[in-house]
Scaffold this motif. Structure first.
Motif, PDB file in Angstrom:
ATOM      1  N   PHE A   6      19.392  -3.076  -2.509  1.00 18.75           N
ATOM      2  CA  PHE A   6      19.647  -1.658  -2.689  1.00 18.75           C
ATOM      3  C   PHE A   6      18.782  -0.907  -1.680  1.00 18.75           C
ATOM      4  CE2 PHE A   6      20.202  -3.662  -6.886  1.00 18.75           C
ATOM      5  CZ  PHE A   6      21.571  -3.480  -7.013  1.00 18.75           C
ATOM      6  N   PRO A   7      19.398  -0.364  -0.614  1.00 21.34           N
ATOM      7  CA  PRO A   7      18.623   0.277   0.452  1.00 21.34           C
ATOM      8  C   PRO A   7      17.898   1.549   0.010  1.00 21.34           C
ATOM      9  CG  PRO A   7      20.882  -0.145   1.170  1.00 21.34           C
ATOM     10  CD  PRO A   7      20.808  -0.473  -0.278  1.00 21.34           C
ATOM     11  N   THR A   8      18.415   2.215  -1.037  1.00 20.78           N
ATOM     12  CA  THR A   8      17.774   3.432  -1.529  1.00 20.78           C
ATOM     13  C   THR A   8      17.672   3.367  -3.044  1.00 20.78           C
ATOM     14  OG1 THR A   8      19.802   4.701  -1.895  1.00 20.78           O
ATOM     15  CG2 THR A   8      18.850   4.774   0.347  1.00 20.78           C
ATOM     16  N   ALA A   9      16.791   4.186  -3.590  1.00 19.07           N
ATOM     17  CA  ALA A   9      16.689   4.276  -5.055  1.00 19.07           C
ATOM     18  C   ALA A   9      18.011   4.778  -5.635  1.00 19.07           C
ATOM     19  CB  ALA A   9      15.531   5.184  -5.437  1.00 19.07           C
ATOM     20  N   GLN A  10      18.686   5.679  -4.932  1.00 17.76           N
ATOM     21  CA  GLN A  10      19.971   6.180  -5.423  1.00 17.76           C
ATOM     22  C   GLN A  10      21.011   5.062  -5.486  1.00 17.76           C
ATOM     23  OE1 GLN A  10      20.578   9.376  -6.696  1.00 17.76           O
ATOM     24  NE2 GLN A  10      22.303   8.182  -7.472  1.00 17.76           N
ATOM     25  N   ASP A  11      20.988   4.147  -4.522  1.00 18.99           N
ATOM     26  CA  ASP A  11      21.894   2.994  -4.565  1.00 18.99           C
ATOM     27  C   ASP A  11      21.622   2.144  -5.806  1.00 18.99           C
ATOM     28  OD1 ASP A  11      23.164   3.649  -2.128  1.00 18.99           O
ATOM     29  OD2 ASP A  11      21.658   2.534  -0.979  1.00 18.99           O
ATOM     30  N   ALA A  12      20.350   1.945  -6.124  1.00 16.99           N
ATOM     31  CA  ALA A  12      19.994   1.176  -7.320  1.00 16.99           C
ATOM     32  C   ALA A  12      20.463   1.906  -8.572  1.00 16.99           C
ATOM     33  CB  ALA A  12      18.486   0.926  -7.362  1.00 16.99           C
ATOM     34  N   GLU A  13      20.273   3.223  -8.596  1.00 18.98           N
ATOM     35  CA  GLU A  13      20.711   3.982  -9.770  1.00 18.98           C
ATOM     36  C   GLU A  13      22.226   3.925  -9.943  1.00 18.98           C
ATOM     37  OE1 GLU A  13      18.692   7.156 -11.768  1.00 18.98           O
ATOM     38  OE2 GLU A  13      20.080   8.513 -10.736  1.00 18.98           O
ATOM     39  N   ASN A  14      22.959   4.064  -8.849  1.00 11.71           N
ATOM     40  CA  ASN A  14      24.421   3.958  -8.929  1.00 11.71           C
ATOM     41  C   ASN A  14      24.830   2.599  -9.494  1.00 11.71           C
ATOM     42  OD1 ASN A  14      24.543   6.517  -7.778  1.00 11.71           O
ATOM     43  ND2 ASN A  14      25.069   5.762  -5.746  1.00 11.71           N
ATOM     44  N   ARG A 118      14.293  -1.398  -6.707  1.00 10.35           N
ATOM     45  CA  ARG A 118      14.566  -2.006  -8.005  1.00 10.35           C
ATOM     46  C   ARG A 118      14.041  -1.110  -9.118  1.00 10.35           C
ATOM     47  NH1 ARG A 118      17.496  -4.860  -5.414  1.00 10.35           N
ATOM     48  NH2 ARG A 118      17.489  -7.102  -5.302  1.00 10.35           N
ATOM     49  N   MET A 119      14.726  -1.151 -10.249  1.00 12.17           N
ATOM     50  CA  MET A 119      14.306  -0.388 -11.423  1.00 12.17           C
ATOM     51  C   MET A 119      13.097  -1.052 -12.064  1.00 12.17           C
ATOM     52  SD  MET A 119      16.574   0.693 -14.730  1.00 12.17           S
ATOM     53  CE  MET A 119      17.261   2.194 -14.042  1.00 12.17           C
ATOM     54  N   ALA A 120      12.109  -0.242 -12.401  1.00 17.14           N
ATOM     55  CA  ALA A 120      10.921  -0.739 -13.110  1.00 17.14           C
ATOM     56  C   ALA A 120      10.876  -0.216 -14.537  1.00 17.14           C
ATOM     57  CB  ALA A 120       9.651  -0.333 -12.372  1.00 17.14           C
TER      58      ALA A 120
END
Length: 148
Positions: A6-14, A118-120
């Motif tokens: 996931f290149p960005t936090a927004q990508d991880a959130e999506n 990554r989500m923590a």
């Protein structure tokens, strides 16, 4: 280790919300940090800490299959080089229910790792009624208490 980057936090959130809607356990866990210090709190639930507890909670939640849609609104993002915090309203509609559920307020914390963002932590709780109004036929809301 997840091969998904996931290149960005927004990508991880999506990816997190897509996995939630699809009830896809492997996709969900691919979003989470592989550290054992992850934390998840579902609405009205206890704090879940570590890979094992978080995975088991999502497994149980997904056992009923994909039956919900989540629309994210009121996103507030604070981010830095290594950490991002997203505060959102989750507007959830469940198949077979007459209308949307009351919104949830969620805080999602993402860490930048060698394998991407990554989500923590994920913490969701019911949003208070708008303007502090009491539910129909219910008692007046108590004044807010500041605990810390």
């Amino acid at each position: 280790m997840s091969a998904k980057i996931f290149p960005t936090a927004q990508d991880a959130e999506n990816a997190f919300y897509e996995a939630l809607e699809r009830a896809d356990l492997e996709a969900m866990m691919a979003v989470w940090s592989e550290d054992d210090e992850i934390v998840c709190v579902h609405p009205a639930g206890q704090r879940l800490a570590g890979q094992e507890q978080v995975r088991e909670a999502w497994r149980q939640m997904f056992a009923g299959g994909a039956n919900m849609r989540v629309q994210i609104t009121q996103r507030v993002v604070t981010s830095g080089i290594m950490v991002a915090v997203h505060s959102v309203h989750e507007n959830i509609t469940v198949a077979g229910e007459p209308g949307p559920r009351p919104p949830m307020v969620a805080t999602n914390v993402y860490l930048r790792t060698p394998a991407g963002w990554r989500m923590a932590a994920h913490h969701a709780s019911p949003a208070p009624a708008r303007g502090g109004e009491a539910p129909a036929g219910g008692p007046a809301p108590a004044p807010p208490q500041i605990l810390h």
